[in-house]
Design an enzyme around this catalytic site. Structure first.
Site, mmCIF file in Angstrom:
data_model
loop_
_atom_site.group_PDB
_atom_site.id
_atom_site.type_symbol
_atom_site.label_atom_id
_atom_site.label_comp_id
_atom_site.label_asym_id
_atom_site.label_seq_id
_atom_site.Cartn_x
_atom_site.Cartn_y
_atom_site.Cartn_z
ATOM 1 N N ASP A 183 0.873 -1.173 0.000
ATOM 2 C CA ASP A 183 0.000 0.000 0.000
ATOM 3 C C ASP A 183 0.909 1.221 0.000
ATOM 4 O O ASP A 183 1.767 1.364 0.866
ATOM 5 C CB ASP A 183 -0.873 -0.065 1.267
ATOM 6 N N ASP A 213 -3.560 7.560 -2.809
ATOM 7 C CA ASP A 213 -3.434 6.401 -1.919
ATOM 8 C C ASP A 213 -3.865 5.188 -2.749
ATOM 9 O O ASP A 213 -4.995 5.153 -3.243
ATOM 10 C CB ASP A 213 -4.365 6.641 -0.721
ATOM 11 N N HIS A 217 -11.830 6.035 2.743
ATOM 12 C CA HIS A 217 -11.883 7.284 3.498
ATOM 13 C C HIS A 217 -11.777 8.486 2.576
ATOM 14 O O HIS A 217 -11.208 8.392 1.492
ATOM 15 C CB HIS A 217 -10.724 7.312 4.499
ATOM 16 N N HIS A 220 -6.925 10.471 6.597
ATOM 17 C CA HIS A 220 -8.289 10.068 6.947
ATOM 18 C C HIS A 220 -9.057 11.326 7.320
ATOM 19 O O HIS A 220 -8.978 11.801 8.444
ATOM 20 C CB HIS A 220 -8.282 9.066 8.114
ATOM 21 N N GLU A 263 -11.102 1.037 -0.795
ATOM 22 C CA GLU A 263 -10.157 -0.064 -0.603
ATOM 23 C C GLU A 263 -10.801 -1.312 -0.010
ATOM 24 O O GLU A 263 -10.799 -1.512 1.187
ATOM 25 C CB GLU A 263 -8.954 0.384 0.234
ATOM 26 N N GLU A 305 -6.813 -0.919 -3.984
ATOM 27 C CA GLU A 305 -7.209 0.452 -3.620
ATOM 28 C C GLU A 305 -6.945 1.454 -4.737
ATOM 29 O O GLU A 305 -5.923 1.393 -5.411
ATOM 30 C CB GLU A 305 -6.446 0.900 -2.360
HETATM 31 MN MN MN Z 1 -3.692 2.824 1.135
HETATM 32 MN MN MN Z 2 -6.390 4.289 2.112
#
Ligand code: MN
Ligand code: MN
Length: 315
Positions: A99, A110, A170, A178, A203, A298
């Site tokens: 990630d 992200d 998020h 977040h 995700e 994600e």
């Molecule tokens: Mn991530």
């Molecule tokens: Mn994330």
């Protein structure tokens, strides 16, 4: 990085054009690096080597890391990053969630990919990718996030697996990973609708039928972030606090990122003091409750009038 249950509401701001440009630049870089990660065979590499290499790829392309690269193996669903010189080595039957995050002026992309080299787990990885794909194809402003959660859950269950119920996507904001709104991975009552020009990460996490379908906190904590910039009146710890703020702002960081300035043992001690004084928070690793393997996929996206811009997609 996923969001775990409790959230602090910070309110999302509308994105302006200049910000969209930075979101898109960050997304292009993160997507390129993710595809490089997907194509590579990491068996025999240590998690330290993976984190350093992937973070290097992000920086090489002119972005900063939005958070330490996460290398969460098998039943560890998320929030593991390498310790300095971490010797944990990828085995040929491991399932590794990599990630990664890139940021330009604090605007974050992200994205995550699951790599595995044992064909029996390919279906688990495919389920996460398919759930993400289905969620992305329905995302646009006005769509209820509860409907996205329902689609993710349905896709995963139809393939014979379980979603992780207490991990979610998020909203994102400048220097804030977040930002207060969640994108659930299961159907849930109520919720809100996607708003025009807010950035979100979606995700899905997928685990086996025998799993609990939840994560719990593990003992290990190797990702940190600033809580408060209030001085704690320990000159050395305050100097570290300043360094963290100047380099990472409110974004997560790893011990590896401060041992270039402080000797490891010293850095650990100072970080401990900052955590005790609540100036810094530590994220525990998240483990599937029945210790079953977990896969993740994600993307970061921004809904608009016509549909959606998936900033981390590759064309
Ligand atoms: Mn991530
Ligand atoms: Mn994330």
């Amino acid at each position: 990085m996923p969001n775990l249950q409790i959230i602090i509401f910070k309110g999302t701001q509308k994105i302006r054009n200049v910000q969209i440009e930075d979101y898109i630049k960050a997304g292009k870089i993160a997507a390129e690096v993710r595809e490089k990660v997907r194509a590579k065979n990491w068996v025999g590499k240590t998690v330290y080597e993976i984190c350093e290499e992937v973070e290097g790829e992000i920086k090489k392309r002119g972005a900063k890391c939005a958070f330490p690269v996460n290398t969460s193996i098998n039943e560890v669903a998320a929030h593991y990053t390498a310790e300095p010189n971490d010797p944990i080595t990828i085995k040929d039957d491991d399932l590794v969630k990599i990630d990664l995050g890139a940021q330009i002026n604090g605007y974050i992309a992200d994205t995550a990919v699951t790599v595995c080299y044992d064909a029996q787990f390919d279906v688990l990885v495919q389920a996460a990718e398919e759930a993400l794909g289905n969620a992305m194809s329905m995302a646009k402003s006005g769509v209820k996030v509860s409907d996205i959660g329902r689609t993710i859950e349905k896709t995963i269950k139809q393939l014979g697996f379980k979603p992780i119920a207490n991990l979610s996507g998020h909203s994102l904001d400048q220097y804030t990973i977040h930002a207060g709104k969640t994108i659930p991975n299961i159907w849930s009552i109520g919720g809100y609708s996607l708003s025009n020009s807010t950035a979100y990460a979606c995700e899905p996490f997928v685990t086996t039928k025998d799993a609990g379908g939840f994560v719990r906190n593990g003992k290990i904590k190797n990702i940190f972030a600033i809580n408060s910039r209030k001085r704690i009146k320990d000159p050395e710890a305050d100097r570290l606090l300043d360094f963290i703020w100047e380099n990472f702002n409110m974004l997560p960081f790893a011990l590896r990122w401060i041992t270039k300035e402080w000797e490891e043992k010293k850095a650990r001690g100072l970080l401990e003091i900052l955590i005790k004084k609540k100036a810094v928070q530590a994220y525990p690793i998240l483990i599937e409750v029945n210790e079953q393997r977990v896969a993740q996929a994600e993307h970061t996206f921004i809904p608009n009038e016509n549909g959606v811009t998936i900033t981390t997609i590759t064309l």
